[in-house]
Design a protein around this motif. Structure first.
Motif, mmCIF file in Angstrom:
data_model
loop_
_atom_site.group_PDB
_atom_site.id
_atom_site.type_symbol
_atom_site.label_atom_id
_atom_site.label_comp_id
_atom_site.label_asym_id
_atom_site.label_seq_id
_atom_site.Cartn_x
_atom_site.Cartn_y
_atom_site.Cartn_z
ATOM 1 N N ALA A 31 0.874 -1.239 0.044
ATOM 2 C CA ALA A 31 -0.037 -0.096 0.085
ATOM 3 C C ALA A 31 0.705 1.163 0.146
ATOM 4 C CB ALA A 31 -0.883 0.260 1.139
ATOM 5 N N TRP A 32 1.937 1.310 0.619
ATOM 6 C CA TRP A 32 2.970 2.434 0.571
ATOM 7 C C TRP A 32 3.578 2.724 -0.616
ATOM 8 C CZ3 TRP A 32 3.870 7.030 2.557
ATOM 9 C CH2 TRP A 32 5.056 7.223 2.682
ATOM 10 N N HIS A 33 4.002 1.617 -1.307
ATOM 11 C CA HIS A 33 4.569 1.785 -2.672
ATOM 12 C C HIS A 33 3.670 2.077 -3.875
ATOM 13 C CE1 HIS A 33 8.739 0.836 -1.364
ATOM 14 N NE2 HIS A 33 8.181 -0.367 -0.882
ATOM 15 N N ALA A 34 2.496 2.209 -3.377
ATOM 16 C CA ALA A 34 1.207 2.161 -4.330
ATOM 17 C C ALA A 34 1.109 3.655 -4.748
ATOM 18 C CB ALA A 34 -0.016 1.735 -3.861
ATOM 19 N N ARG A 35 2.029 4.527 -3.957
ATOM 20 C CA ARG A 35 1.675 5.842 -4.090
ATOM 21 C C ARG A 35 2.540 6.319 -5.176
ATOM 22 N NH1 ARG A 35 6.089 4.958 -1.325
ATOM 23 N NH2 ARG A 35 7.734 6.498 -1.125
ATOM 24 N N LEU A 36 3.800 5.527 -5.664
ATOM 25 C CA LEU A 36 4.557 5.836 -6.630
ATOM 26 C C LEU A 36 3.830 5.649 -7.973
ATOM 27 C CD1 LEU A 36 7.804 4.398 -5.158
ATOM 28 C CD2 LEU A 36 7.191 6.657 -5.299
ATOM 29 N N THR A 37 2.721 4.958 -8.035
ATOM 30 C CA THR A 37 2.151 4.750 -9.470
ATOM 31 C C THR A 37 0.936 5.634 -9.600
ATOM 32 O OG1 THR A 37 0.541 3.133 -8.150
ATOM 33 C CG2 THR A 37 2.616 2.236 -9.154
ATOM 34 N N THR A 38 0.705 6.598 -8.588
ATOM 35 C CA THR A 38 -0.141 7.596 -8.862
ATOM 36 C C THR A 38 0.212 8.755 -10.109
ATOM 37 O OG1 THR A 38 0.606 8.904 -7.135
ATOM 38 C CG2 THR A 38 -1.225 7.455 -6.385
ATOM 39 N N LEU A 41 2.966 11.312 -8.775
ATOM 40 C CA LEU A 41 4.574 11.016 -8.698
ATOM 41 C C LEU A 41 5.242 10.282 -9.608
ATOM 42 C CD1 LEU A 41 4.008 9.673 -4.849
ATOM 43 C CD2 LEU A 41 4.802 11.986 -5.855
ATOM 44 N N GLU A 42 4.030 9.359 -10.733
ATOM 45 C CA GLU A 42 4.760 8.752 -11.562
ATOM 46 C C GLU A 42 5.507 9.508 -12.835
ATOM 47 O OE1 GLU A 42 3.287 4.889 -14.259
ATOM 48 O OE2 GLU A 42 1.829 6.375 -13.682
ATOM 49 N N LYS A 43 5.035 10.852 -12.863
ATOM 50 C CA LYS A 43 5.420 11.510 -14.038
ATOM 51 C C LYS A 43 6.380 12.640 -13.364
ATOM 52 C CE LYS A 43 1.051 11.627 -16.106
ATOM 53 N NZ LYS A 43 0.015 12.602 -16.682
ATOM 54 N N ASP A 47 15.195 14.358 -9.536
ATOM 55 C CA ASP A 47 16.219 15.478 -9.652
ATOM 56 C C ASP A 47 15.761 16.674 -10.087
ATOM 57 O OD1 ASP A 47 17.965 13.435 -8.799
ATOM 58 O OD2 ASP A 47 18.468 12.683 -10.893
ATOM 59 N N SER A 48 15.039 16.756 -11.364
ATOM 60 C CA SER A 48 14.606 18.055 -11.662
ATOM 61 C C SER A 48 13.789 18.989 -10.874
ATOM 62 C CB SER A 48 13.672 18.017 -13.047
ATOM 63 O OG SER A 48 14.546 17.061 -14.105
ATOM 64 N N LEU A 49 12.895 18.205 -10.058
ATOM 65 C CA LEU A 49 12.401 18.842 -8.921
ATOM 66 C C LEU A 49 13.069 19.290 -8.134
ATOM 67 C CD1 LEU A 49 9.402 19.694 -7.749
ATOM 68 C CD2 LEU A 49 9.292 17.149 -6.699
ATOM 69 N N TYR A 50 13.971 18.854 -7.562
ATOM 70 C CA TYR A 50 15.040 19.178 -6.468
ATOM 71 C C TYR A 50 15.846 20.400 -7.083
ATOM 72 C CZ TYR A 50 19.381 19.892 -3.704
ATOM 73 O OH TYR A 50 20.283 20.222 -2.934
ATOM 74 N N TYR A 51 16.355 20.506 -8.244
ATOM 75 C CA TYR A 51 16.926 21.623 -8.688
ATOM 76 C C TYR A 51 15.806 22.919 -8.739
ATOM 77 C CZ TYR A 51 21.009 18.886 -9.662
ATOM 78 O OH TYR A 51 22.331 17.971 -9.446
ATOM 79 N N ILE A 70 5.369 16.237 -2.531
ATOM 80 C CA ILE A 70 5.645 15.497 -3.776
ATOM 81 C C ILE A 70 7.029 15.117 -3.794
ATOM 82 C CG2 ILE A 70 5.810 15.654 -6.199
ATOM 83 C CD1 ILE A 70 3.138 17.425 -6.313
ATOM 84 N N TYR A 71 8.071 15.811 -3.416
ATOM 85 C CA TYR A 71 9.463 15.605 -3.244
ATOM 86 C C TYR A 71 9.819 14.522 -2.308
ATOM 87 C CZ TYR A 71 14.581 15.954 -2.924
ATOM 88 O OH TYR A 71 15.679 15.727 -2.748
ATOM 89 N N THR A 72 9.213 14.627 -1.250
ATOM 90 C CA THR A 72 9.824 13.652 -0.069
ATOM 91 C C THR A 72 8.826 12.337 -0.575
ATOM 92 O OG1 THR A 72 7.748 14.550 1.126
ATOM 93 C CG2 THR A 72 9.991 15.376 1.672
ATOM 94 N N ASN A 73 7.614 12.501 -1.025
ATOM 95 C CA ASN A 73 6.990 11.024 -1.160
ATOM 96 C C ASN A 73 7.568 10.384 -2.419
ATOM 97 O OD1 ASN A 73 4.292 10.513 0.398
ATOM 98 N ND2 ASN A 73 4.655 12.575 0.388
ATOM 99 N N LYS A 74 8.369 11.001 -3.221
ATOM 100 C CA LYS A 74 9.016 10.445 -4.216
ATOM 101 C C LYS A 74 10.168 9.909 -4.128
ATOM 102 C CE LYS A 74 9.517 9.764 -8.846
ATOM 103 N NZ LYS A 74 8.564 8.942 -9.606
ATOM 104 N N LEU A 75 10.563 9.800 -2.767
ATOM 105 C CA LEU A 75 11.812 9.183 -2.261
ATOM 106 C C LEU A 75 11.703 7.778 -2.584
ATOM 107 C CD1 LEU A 75 12.681 11.327 1.054
ATOM 108 C CD2 LEU A 75 13.924 11.400 -1.400
ATOM 109 N N ALA A 76 12.685 7.217 -3.129
ATOM 110 C CA ALA A 76 12.626 5.682 -3.256
ATOM 111 C C ALA A 76 13.937 5.149 -2.892
ATOM 112 C CB ALA A 76 12.339 5.204 -4.530
ATOM 113 N N ASP A 77 14.967 5.865 -2.703
ATOM 114 C CA ASP A 77 16.212 5.222 -2.236
ATOM 115 C C ASP A 77 16.938 6.155 -1.149
ATOM 116 O OD1 ASP A 77 17.378 7.510 -3.780
ATOM 117 O OD2 ASP A 77 17.482 6.061 -5.520
ATOM 118 N N ASP A 78 18.329 6.148 -1.147
ATOM 119 C CA ASP A 78 18.931 7.051 -0.011
ATOM 120 C C ASP A 78 19.976 7.597 -0.748
ATOM 121 O OD1 ASP A 78 20.758 5.009 -0.679
ATOM 122 O OD2 ASP A 78 21.799 4.855 1.455
ATOM 123 N N SER A 79 19.714 8.319 -1.871
ATOM 124 C CA SER A 79 20.754 9.149 -2.630
ATOM 125 C C SER A 79 20.378 10.550 -2.399
ATOM 126 C CB SER A 79 20.500 8.885 -3.917
ATOM 127 O OG SER A 79 19.348 9.087 -4.545
#
Length: 446
Positions: A31-38, A41-43, A47-51, A70-79
């Motif tokens: 259910a948590w990872h399902a947010r990435l398919t909305t 967040l999918e589009k 990196d572009s959003l951060y800049y 949107i930026y924080t919920n797009k996080l998928a790794d620790d980079s």
């Protein structure tokens, strides 16, 4: 619940059995990872959003809470661990900080915990003024459970003290896990300072080795009276643990509650309150393991000049206290308590999490549409104002000769006439006598 974990080392596989309390379903990974398919967040390109956000902060352009969410919920790794902390510190200084989403807190904490960045997480949570990140009941449970299962009881106890500062142990799973973590850490007998968990920045550590810090003296108009709120101002680890134990004891029942309150008051160095707890609560019982810890800490921190300390030490040896002792294993009592609470509440909280995640996705979509509508409305207003100015300029060109006199008057009205400055009283010019003859000249002629 026990979990079998496979550890591979040089092609040799070992099986390690670890005690777990929450099931794998509690994390609600699907259910948590399902947010990435909305669609939102999918589009998004992370990196572009951060800049883009960095540029907005640099140009002092308004950054909306939905952008940060949107930026924080797009996080998928620790980079992006350092970038997240930097953005939150900058966002905290804006007027939009009060509109931050609950999902933003949740996403940041889950990302840090999933990738093992515990030191960075504690730095965020402890510096509440700079970052404004707080636990909710689900992230608190996931964090405590992860640290307990990996036997990182010092980290878990630090998390429990942060929850104690929030004074929110209403969730029974949170309360039971925090109590178990604190007890296991205190049981080890060595309480280190929690600041050791967070290493200093690299630049500060290098400068500290090269030269000693110089004292900087600042002149002030007056000196404020010292104030200690006995809560957020507490820095000593033992005192923090003591207050946390006492708060946990207030929310627990019978043997666990009385034992925790006694241990907490001793660690908190509130010896008078500890004496009152023993004497007034005649029905209270204390666990034998907890009493041994209490005596150990009293012997390790002697305050012979403190009357309450001496009275408490003597009181613990009396027959009244010895009759209230319970011989059961306190750790086993805590484990059974956790198992019972998890069995009763885990499934209900899993359903709550799933509903919460779906609600956050819907709320994010609604707020994004609202923000886009606001931006479009602002853009249309700017376009109308620009078109109005262009039309006025064009009208001036077309009707210039007919309105030449009015234009000249407008130009004259815009001229700024500065008042004359007064440089003092003017002196009268000297009168020169044209017939004046110097004395020397007169003598030569004579």
């Amino acid at each position: 619940m026990f979990k079998r974990i496979i550890i591979s080392n040089l092609s040799v596989k070992r099986f390690v059995i670890r005690r777990t309390f929450l099931s794998d379903a509690y994390s609600c990974q699907e259910a948590w990872h399902a947010r990435l398919t909305t669609p939102i967040l999918e589009k998004i390109n992370h990196d572009s959003l951060y800049y883009e956000l960095e540029q907005k902060f640099h140009q002092k352009v308004k950054v909306s809470a939905i952008d940060i969410d949107i930026y924080t919920n797009k996080l998928a790794d620790d980079s992006h661990v350092e970038e997240v902390a930097d953005l939150m510190a900058k966002f905290r200084l804006t007027e939009e900080a009060s509109n931050i989403f609950d999902s933003t807190h949740h996403a940041i904490i889950r990302n840090y915990v999933d990738h093992g960045h515990y030191a960075e997480l504690i730095e965020l949570l402890n510096n509440r003024l700079a970052y404004g990140i707080f636990f909710d009941e689900f992230t608190a449970n996931l964090t405590l459970h992860r640290l307990i299962t990996t036997n990182d009881f010092k980290w878990a106890a630090r998390i429990a003290t942060l929850l104690g500062l929030q004074e929110d142990f209403t969730n029974p799973i949170t309360r039971s896990l925090a109590l178990y973590a604190c007890y296991r850490y205190v049981k080890s007998g060595k309480i280190d300072h929690f600041d050791d968990l967070v290493p200093p920045p690299l630049e500060e550590s290098i400068e500290g080795k090269k030269k000693k810090k110089q004292e900087i003296k600042v002149r002030v108009k007056f000196i404020r009276n010292e104030f200690f709120d006995d809560h957020f101002d507490i820095k000593d680890s033992k005192l923090l643990l003591g207050k946390t134990f006492f708060l946990l004891g207030l929310n627990s029942e019978e043997l666990v509650g009385s034992s925790c309150k006694l241990l907490g008051l001793v660690l908190y160095e509130k010896y008078a309150e500890a004496i009152e707890l023993i004497r007034l609560n005649t029905d209270a019982k204390f666990n034998v393991e907890v009493l041994k810890l209490v005596k150990t800490f009293l012997e390790g921190h002697e305050h012979k000049d403190n009357v309450d300390y001496v009275n408490l030490t003597n009181l613990l040896e009396t027959d009244d206290v010895q009759m209230k002792i319970n011989d059961c294993s306190f750790e086993q009592i805590l484990i059974e308590n956790i198992d019972q609470i998890v069995a009763n509440d885990e499934q209900k909280q899993i359903e709550q999490q799933k509903k919460m995640y779906n609600k956050w996705c819907e709320l994010r979509q609604q707020r994004l549409e609202t923000e886009l509508a606001r931006l479009n409305r602002a853009k249309r207003i700017q376009d109308i104002e620009r078109m109005t100015q262009d039309m006025e300029q064009e009208e001036q060109k077309l009707w210039f000769f007919e309105n030449e006199d009015n234009i000249d008057l407008q130009i004259d009205s815009k001229k700024v006439f500065y008042p004359k400055r007064w440089f003092g009283k003017k002196k009268k010019p000297r009168v020169v006598d044209e017939d004046y003859v110097p004395p020397e000249v007169r003598q030569r002629q004579g």
